[in-house]
Scaffold this motif. Structure first.
Motif: not given
Length: 128
Positions: A91-92, A95, A98-99
């Motif tokens: 998940t990290d 993220l 995506s960032e």
């Protein structure tokens, strides 16, 4: 005399000398395989294809596998935590990706390439 010393040393300290090809083949053919807890827990950390290959290997060796009670107990106590850590890690990473993509998109848009007579087509960079 040197030969006798070598023979004595080899017979007393066999673990310092490699196996012959025949001995090595015998080990792989006949030995029991005992895993520690971390080997079993690492299955959750492997990519799917590697995990499947590893589990197929274990299936082929199932008659020669042995898991000590302590290893099984540690596995049971820690497995949910390892699964949770793996999910959090993925998940990290998603993220962070995506960032990074959002930052890249903003940077590309801020350059306003179409207004600067630059021969670059960026229309497909962010296509899904």
């Amino acid at each position: 005399m040197h030969s006798n010393i070598s023979k004595i040393m080899k017979s007393k300290f066999t673990h310092f000398y490699g196996l012959s090809d025949d001995e090595f083949a015998e080990v792989w053919r006949d030995a029991f395989i005992i895993f520690d807890t971390n080997v079993l827990l690492n299955v959750y950390r492997l990519p799917d294809d590697v995990r499947d290959e590893f589990l197929n290997l274990l299936e082929n060796l199932k008659d020669r596998l042995w898991i000590p009670y302590q290893v099984a107990m540690e596995y049971q106590r820690r497995r949910l935590n390892v699964i949770s850590q793996r999910k959090k890690h993925l998940t990290d990473k998603r993220l962070a990706i995506s960032e990074s993509l959002a930052t890249l998109r903003r940077e590309v848009e801020s350059v306003e390439i179409q207004k600067h007579d630059i021969d670059a087509d960026v229309s497909g960079i962010f296509a899904k």
